[in-house]
Design a protein around this motif. Structure first.
Motif, PDB file in Angstrom:
ATOM      1  N   GLN A   1      40.618  67.967  45.781  1.00 31.42           N
ATOM      2  CA  GLN A   1      41.373  67.075  46.957  1.00 31.42           C
ATOM      3  C   GLN A   1      40.390  66.023  47.416  1.00 31.42           C
ATOM      4  OE1 GLN A   1      43.316  68.986  50.196  1.00 31.42           O
ATOM      5  NE2 GLN A   1      44.046  66.879  51.283  1.00 31.42           N
ATOM      6  N   GLU A   2      39.219  66.669  47.565  1.00 38.15           N
ATOM      7  CA  GLU A   2      38.053  65.624  48.090  1.00 38.15           C
ATOM      8  C   GLU A   2      37.824  64.515  47.096  1.00 38.15           C
ATOM      9  OE1 GLU A   2      33.353  65.743  49.321  1.00 38.15           O
ATOM     10  OE2 GLU A   2      34.353  67.616  48.843  1.00 38.15           O
ATOM     11  N   ALA A   3      37.856  64.767  45.882  1.00 42.70           N
ATOM     12  CA  ALA A   3      37.863  63.849  44.747  1.00 42.70           C
ATOM     13  C   ALA A   3      38.810  62.775  44.815  1.00 42.70           C
ATOM     14  CB  ALA A   3      37.438  64.497  43.365  1.00 42.70           C
ATOM     15  N   ALA A   4      39.924  63.185  45.133  1.00 38.77           N
ATOM     16  CA  ALA A   4      41.090  62.142  44.934  1.00 38.77           C
ATOM     17  C   ALA A   4      41.050  61.213  46.205  1.00 38.77           C
ATOM     18  CB  ALA A   4      42.367  63.135  45.141  1.00 38.77           C
ATOM     19  N   HIS A   5      40.157  61.324  47.189  1.00 40.50           N
ATOM     20  CA  HIS A   5      40.028  60.645  48.364  1.00 40.50           C
ATOM     21  C   HIS A   5      38.650  59.879  48.356  1.00 40.50           C
ATOM     22  CE1 HIS A   5      43.651  61.824  50.820  1.00 40.50           C
ATOM     23  NE2 HIS A   5      43.485  63.081  50.257  1.00 40.50           N
ATOM     24  N   GLN A   6      37.798  60.056  47.260  1.00 37.97           N
ATOM     25  CA  GLN A   6      36.839  59.187  47.073  1.00 37.97           C
ATOM     26  C   GLN A   6      37.281  57.778  46.547  1.00 37.97           C
ATOM     27  OE1 GLN A   6      33.768  59.607  47.983  1.00 37.97           O
ATOM     28  NE2 GLN A   6      34.027  61.634  49.031  1.00 37.97           N
ATOM     29  N   PRO A   7      37.218  56.853  46.939  1.00 34.08           N
ATOM     30  CA  PRO A   7      37.810  55.464  46.312  1.00 34.08           C
ATOM     31  C   PRO A   7      36.852  55.074  45.196  1.00 34.08           C
ATOM     32  CG  PRO A   7      36.304  54.971  48.384  1.00 34.08           C
ATOM     33  CD  PRO A   7      36.546  56.437  48.398  1.00 34.08           C
ATOM     34  N   TYR A   8      35.736  55.529  45.028  1.00 33.51           N
ATOM     35  CA  TYR A   8      34.681  55.320  43.869  1.00 33.51           C
ATOM     36  C   TYR A   8      34.632  56.419  42.807  1.00 33.51           C
ATOM     37  CZ  TYR A   8      34.257  51.039  46.355  1.00 33.51           C
ATOM     38  OH  TYR A   8      34.251  50.011  47.195  1.00 33.51           O
ATOM     39  N   GLY A   9      35.489  57.419  43.068  1.00 36.83           N
ATOM     40  CA  GLY A   9      34.981  58.627  42.322  1.00 36.83           C
ATOM     41  C   GLY A   9      33.747  59.536  42.778  1.00 36.83           C
ATOM     42  N   THR A  10      33.643  60.342  42.047  1.00 35.58           N
ATOM     43  CA  THR A  10      32.420  61.388  42.182  1.00 35.58           C
ATOM     44  C   THR A  10      31.770  61.464  41.116  1.00 35.58           C
ATOM     45  OG1 THR A  10      33.440  63.239  41.633  1.00 35.58           O
ATOM     46  CG2 THR A  10      33.704  62.410  43.787  1.00 35.58           C
ATOM     47  N   PRO A  11      30.442  61.868  40.970  1.00 35.46           N
ATOM     48  CA  PRO A  11      29.910  62.154  39.393  1.00 35.46           C
ATOM     49  C   PRO A  11      30.789  63.212  38.653  1.00 35.46           C
ATOM     50  CG  PRO A  11      28.109  62.246  41.396  1.00 35.46           C
ATOM     51  CD  PRO A  11      29.376  62.225  41.822  1.00 35.46           C
ATOM     52  N   GLU A  12      31.366  64.074  39.479  1.00 30.95           N
ATOM     53  CA  GLU A  12      32.206  65.119  38.385  1.00 30.95           C
ATOM     54  C   GLU A  12      33.471  64.386  37.855  1.00 30.95           C
ATOM     55  OE1 GLU A  12      31.051  65.785  41.575  1.00 30.95           O
ATOM     56  OE2 GLU A  12      29.401  66.861  40.889  1.00 30.95           O
ATOM     57  N   VAL A  13      34.017  63.463  38.819  1.00 31.64           N
ATOM     58  CA  VAL A  13      35.182  62.898  38.445  1.00 31.64           C
ATOM     59  C   VAL A  13      35.118  61.239  38.512  1.00 31.64           C
ATOM     60  CG1 VAL A  13      37.647  62.877  38.683  1.00 31.64           C
ATOM     61  CG2 VAL A  13      36.520  64.842  39.245  1.00 31.64           C
ATOM     62  N   PRO A  14      34.520  60.441  37.740  1.00 34.57           N
ATOM     63  CA  PRO A  14      34.099  59.297  37.960  1.00 34.57           C
ATOM     64  C   PRO A  14      35.436  58.402  37.793  1.00 34.57           C
ATOM     65  CG  PRO A  14      33.192  59.933  35.781  1.00 34.57           C
ATOM     66  CD  PRO A  14      33.559  61.252  36.522  1.00 34.57           C
ATOM     67  N   ARG A  15      35.595  57.082  38.047  1.00 31.79           N
ATOM     68  CA  ARG A  15      36.652  56.380  38.114  1.00 31.79           C
ATOM     69  C   ARG A  15      36.217  54.985  37.405  1.00 31.79           C
ATOM     70  NH1 ARG A  15      40.399  56.796  43.424  1.00 31.79           N
ATOM     71  NH2 ARG A  15      40.698  58.776  43.719  1.00 31.79           N
ATOM     72  N   VAL A  16      37.177  54.334  36.599  1.00 36.70           N
ATOM     73  CA  VAL A  16      37.032  53.213  36.237  1.00 36.70           C
ATOM     74  C   VAL A  16      38.140  52.454  36.459  1.00 36.70           C
ATOM     75  CG1 VAL A  16      38.025  53.967  33.952  1.00 36.70           C
ATOM     76  CG2 VAL A  16      36.571  51.836  33.923  1.00 36.70           C
ATOM     77  N   ALA A  17      37.966  51.015  36.950  1.00 41.49           N
ATOM     78  CA  ALA A  17      38.976  50.033  37.339  1.00 41.49           C
ATOM     79  C   ALA A  17      38.824  48.973  36.493  1.00 41.49           C
ATOM     80  CB  ALA A  17      38.697  49.824  38.864  1.00 41.49           C
ATOM     81  N   VAL A  18      40.020  48.449  36.079  1.00 40.97           N
ATOM     82  CA  VAL A  18      40.168  47.353  34.958  1.00 40.97           C
ATOM     83  C   VAL A  18      41.269  46.450  35.181  1.00 40.97           C
ATOM     84  CG1 VAL A  18      39.018  48.786  33.174  1.00 40.97           C
ATOM     85  CG2 VAL A  18      41.641  48.698  33.311  1.00 40.97           C
ATOM     86  N   ARG A  19      41.144  45.314  34.741  1.00 38.56           N
ATOM     87  CA  ARG A  19      42.467  44.576  34.738  1.00 38.56           C
ATOM     88  C   ARG A  19      42.905  44.067  33.502  1.00 38.56           C
ATOM     89  NH1 ARG A  19      41.309  38.936  37.955  1.00 38.56           N
ATOM     90  NH2 ARG A  19      41.406  40.580  39.545  1.00 38.56           N
ATOM     91  N   GLY A  20      44.132  44.168  33.360  1.00 44.81           N
ATOM     92  CA  GLY A  20      45.013  44.120  32.021  1.00 44.81           C
ATOM     93  C   GLY A  20      45.502  42.575  32.291  1.00 44.81           C
ATOM     94  N   GLU A  21      45.436  41.863  31.053  1.00 43.38           N
ATOM     95  CA  GLU A  21      46.067  40.566  31.237  1.00 43.38           C
ATOM     96  C   GLU A  21      46.716  40.249  29.901  1.00 43.38           C
ATOM     97  OE1 GLU A  21      43.650  37.338  33.071  1.00 43.38           O
ATOM     98  OE2 GLU A  21      42.157  38.613  32.389  1.00 43.38           O
ATOM     99  N   ALA A  22      47.901  39.340  30.022  1.00 41.84           N
ATOM    100  CA  ALA A  22      48.580  38.984  28.853  1.00 41.84           C
ATOM    101  C   ALA A  22      49.358  37.514  28.960  1.00 41.84           C
ATOM    102  CB  ALA A  22      49.959  39.877  28.797  1.00 41.84           C
ATOM    103  N   HIS A  23      49.120  36.799  28.052  1.00 43.38           N
ATOM    104  CA  HIS A  23      49.500  35.574  27.916  1.00 43.38           C
ATOM    105  C   HIS A  23      50.332  34.959  26.817  1.00 43.38           C
ATOM    106  CE1 HIS A  23      46.626  34.486  31.278  1.00 43.38           C
ATOM    107  NE2 HIS A  23      45.883  35.224  30.571  1.00 43.38           N
ATOM    108  N   LEU A  24      51.627  34.898  26.751  1.00 42.52           N
ATOM    109  CA  LEU A  24      52.408  34.641  25.634  1.00 42.52           C
ATOM    110  C   LEU A  24      52.848  33.335  25.620  1.00 42.52           C
ATOM    111  CD1 LEU A  24      54.595  38.238  25.588  1.00 42.52           C
ATOM    112  CD2 LEU A  24      52.317  37.831  24.797  1.00 42.52           C
ATOM    113  N   GLU A  25      53.152  32.632  24.451  1.00 41.64           N
ATOM    114  CA  GLU A  25      53.726  31.603  24.376  1.00 41.64           C
ATOM    115  C   GLU A  25      54.996  31.808  23.581  1.00 41.64           C
ATOM    116  OE1 GLU A  25      51.546  28.515  22.491  1.00 41.64           O
ATOM    117  OE2 GLU A  25      50.358  28.004  24.334  1.00 41.64           O
ATOM    118  N   VAL A  26      56.279  31.370  24.292  1.00 41.99           N
ATOM    119  CA  VAL A  26      57.544  31.682  23.851  1.00 41.99           C
ATOM    120  C   VAL A  26      58.237  30.053  23.879  1.00 41.99           C
ATOM    121  CG1 VAL A  26      57.393  33.932  24.357  1.00 41.99           C
ATOM    122  CG2 VAL A  26      58.199  32.381  25.950  1.00 41.99           C
TER     123      VAL A  26
END
Length: 233
Positions: free
Chosen positions: A3-28
């Protein structure tokens, strides 16, 4: 995950987190096209101008409705009857009255669009603007772009994890860009870019215009956060 790791906004050394952005650009290809029609009339008195405007307006509406299903929507917008004043001696008097009504039509058949636009432009005191190419609000293209953006986010996060010798463990958050106070990117104006045309009356019937549909760009962006296994540094 604790529960402590779940409330860590940046994760912990044991449970690190990664934040990414996904993008798509279609021509139709566009699905609909909109045109604007402005009908004008002029008379020496108000009644004459109004009757003339009514007649011209009915002619335009009858022409639009004669195309049936290709014309999905017809809407009447601004209407006006305006006096034209001229100075005469020490006072002012009405020289003439000008009438105007604006109509918007939405079509799903681009073959009919060229012919209809030409026929409308051939009417007296009639102006045609457009077309404005667009997708429907519920177009499947929006869904395809969103799915592609999510897949890109997952792929990007996996590549970051693999670079650290780790694996993705769980998805923590998935949000549309802007749903979590992110700064939105500039989007295309509704209806896409415009090809503008203005026509007056023509003496002879003109051949149908060859209008090439303008492809539409569909954007989708998501923010995603994942947990991953401890990296091997």
């Amino acid at each position: 995950m604790t529960q402590e790791a779940a409330h860590q906004p940046y994760g912990t050394p044991e449970v690190p987190r990664v934040a990414v952005r996904g993008e798509a650009h279609l021509e139709v290809d566009p699905e609909i096209a909109r045109i604007g029609i402005t009908v004008n009339a002029r008379g020496t008195d108000r009644r004459t101008a109004l009757e003339d405007l009514t007649r011209r307006n009915n002619t335009v509406l009858d022409l639009l409705k004669s195309y049936g299903e290709p014309v999905e929507k017809i809407e009447t917008g601004a209407f006006s009857i305006t006096p034209e004043l001229t100075r005469h001696g020490r006072g002012e008097r009405v020289r003439a009255y000008h009438g105007r009504v604006h109509i918007t039509a939405e079509l799903n058949d681009f073959t009919a669009l060229g012919e209809l636009t030409t026929r409308l432009a051939d009417l007296e005191l009639t102006r045609v603007d457009g077309p404005w190419w667009a997708l429907r609000p519920d177009s499947p293209a929006h869904g395809r772009a969103r799915r592609q953006a999510v897949l890109e986010a997952v792929q990007r996060a996996r590549e970051y994890a693999e670079a650290l010798g780790a694996d993705l463990a769980a998805l923590i958050e998935l949000a549309d860009l802007g749903a979590d106070n992110a700064v939105p990117v500039a989007m295309a104006a509704p209806g896409g870019a415009m090809r503008a045309m203005a026509f007056g009356a023509a003496e002879d019937t003109a051949p149908p215009l060859d209008l090439e549909p303008q492809r539409q760009t569909v954007h989708a962006q998501v923010n995603a956060r994942f947990t991953m296994t401890p990296p091997r540094l």
